[in-house]
Design a protein around this motif. Sequence first.
Motif, short mmCIF file in Angstrom:
data_model
loop_
_atom_site.label_atom_id
_atom_site.label_comp_id
_atom_site.label_asym_id
_atom_site.label_seq_id
_atom_site.Cartn_x
_atom_site.Cartn_y
_atom_site.Cartn_z
N ALA A 86 0.81 -1.22 0.00
CA ALA A 86 0.00 0.00 0.00
C ALA A 86 0.84 1.27 0.00
N ARG A 87 1.98 1.26 0.66
CA ARG A 87 2.82 2.46 0.75
C ARG A 87 3.87 2.53 -0.36
N LEU A 88 3.85 1.58 -1.28
CA LEU A 88 4.90 1.48 -2.29
C LEU A 88 4.37 1.91 -3.66
N SER A 89 5.24 2.51 -4.46
CA SER A 89 4.84 2.92 -5.81
C SER A 89 5.52 2.07 -6.88
N LYS A 90 6.80 1.79 -6.71
CA LYS A 90 7.54 0.99 -7.68
C LYS A 90 8.58 0.15 -6.95
N LEU A 91 9.02 -0.90 -7.64
CA LEU A 91 9.96 -1.86 -7.07
C LEU A 91 11.15 -2.02 -8.00
N VAL A 92 12.35 -2.01 -7.41
CA VAL A 92 13.58 -2.26 -8.16
C VAL A 92 14.31 -3.41 -7.48
N LEU A 93 14.56 -4.47 -8.22
CA LEU A 93 15.25 -5.65 -7.70
C LEU A 93 16.62 -5.74 -8.38
N VAL A 94 17.67 -5.65 -7.59
CA VAL A 94 19.04 -5.69 -8.11
C VAL A 94 19.63 -7.04 -7.73
N SER A 95 19.77 -7.92 -8.72
CA SER A 95 20.36 -9.25 -8.49
C SER A 95 19.68 -9.97 -7.33
N SER A 96 18.37 -9.93 -7.30
CA SER A 96 17.61 -10.45 -6.17
C SER A 96 17.67 -11.97 -6.08
N VAL A 97 17.79 -12.47 -4.85
CA VAL A 97 17.62 -13.90 -4.60
C VAL A 97 16.23 -14.10 -4.00
N GLY A 98 15.94 -15.31 -3.52
CA GLY A 98 14.71 -15.52 -2.78
C GLY A 98 13.72 -16.49 -3.38
N VAL A 99 13.80 -16.74 -4.69
CA VAL A 99 12.82 -17.59 -5.37
C VAL A 99 13.54 -18.78 -5.98
N LYS A 100 12.94 -19.96 -5.87
CA LYS A 100 13.49 -21.17 -6.46
C LYS A 100 12.82 -21.43 -7.80
N PHE A 101 13.60 -21.39 -8.88
CA PHE A 101 13.07 -21.67 -10.21
C PHE A 101 13.53 -23.01 -10.76
N SER A 102 14.70 -23.48 -10.36
CA SER A 102 15.23 -24.73 -10.90
C SER A 102 14.66 -25.93 -10.17
N GLY A 103 15.07 -27.12 -10.59
CA GLY A 103 14.59 -28.35 -9.97
C GLY A 103 15.17 -28.58 -8.60
N ARG A 104 14.67 -29.63 -7.94
CA ARG A 104 15.04 -29.91 -6.55
C ARG A 104 16.53 -30.15 -6.38
N GLU A 105 17.16 -30.78 -7.35
CA GLU A 105 18.57 -31.13 -7.23
C GLU A 105 19.49 -30.11 -7.92
N GLU A 106 18.94 -29.02 -8.40
CA GLU A 106 19.74 -28.00 -9.09
C GLU A 106 19.88 -26.76 -8.21
N ARG A 107 20.97 -26.03 -8.43
CA ARG A 107 21.23 -24.80 -7.67
C ARG A 107 20.82 -23.58 -8.49
N ASP A 108 20.14 -22.65 -7.84
CA ASP A 108 19.90 -21.34 -8.44
C ASP A 108 21.03 -20.37 -8.11
N PHE A 109 21.70 -20.60 -6.98
CA PHE A 109 22.73 -19.69 -6.49
C PHE A 109 23.97 -20.50 -6.10
N ALA A 110 25.14 -19.97 -6.40
CA ALA A 110 26.38 -20.62 -6.00
C ALA A 110 26.48 -20.65 -4.47
N ASP A 111 27.12 -21.67 -3.94
CA ASP A 111 27.23 -21.86 -2.50
C ASP A 111 28.45 -21.10 -1.97
N LEU A 112 28.22 -19.92 -1.41
CA LEU A 112 29.31 -19.10 -0.90
C LEU A 112 30.01 -19.75 0.28
#
Length: 255
Positions: free
Chosen positions: A107-133
């Motif tokens: 409600a208090r937001l007008s626009k959203l900018v995501l810079v290299s955002s993580v948080g969502v899983k798109f690949s399969g169960r055994e695949e990595r979306d992000f490298a393991d730091l």
Amino acid sequence: METLDIKGFPVETHIAGSGPPLLYLHAEQYVEQVRPHLDALAKTWRVIAPRHPGYGAAAGAADLRSVDDLAYLYLDLLDELKLDDVVLVGASLGGWIALEMCVRNRARLSKLVLVSSVGVKFSGREERDFADLFYMSDVEAFPMLFADWQRHAPSYAAMSTGQLEELARERQMLAHYGWRPYLHNPGLKRWLHRVDLPTLVLWGEADGFAKPSYGQSLASALPNAELTVVREAGHYPEIEQSEAVIRAIDAFVQR
């Protein structure tokens, strides 16, 4: 830097500038290296940049255990400051927090900018979306995180004891908020249709930590998003290509 009391939680917050409000949620590490970027944003915006509890000098609250908690905390911050028509910018971990905020209450937001955002899983169960730091040494990680790592990656030998301790706390808090499961919420993909703000997804073309193809998947999964790839940047374009990121944000908001 001032400390705000947000419903009993002390939140270290950098506030600068006098333009329209922009809430900036920082990435999981290298927070001090983003200060010049915030100063540049403050030439156009009123920048409100909290440090996630546990980062910086403020102690982390024992009952703030997840990104969900941080999302509610920053929604309370917007209420406390009575901010409206806010441009919300989240980088990496901060982008994940921003998505969780928008799913809950935009409600208090007008626009959203995501810079290299993580948080969502798109690949399969055994695949990595992000490298393991946590698995990689810095010698392996730096080239994945920075397009020009010799210029932009931290040089430990040149750092003070306090700076080294801050980097260690950043890694500790990354594990605290994002370890199980690693850097994503398994249920978040289901609710991305609620993030219906105009959204700009910014991605470094040389990002080896979360590849640009992930950025394309994220932009495609959101109702009203566009993807812009930042040249000569890795996972932290706000550090490597600050001016290009700010130009992209300004152009997006003006549209």
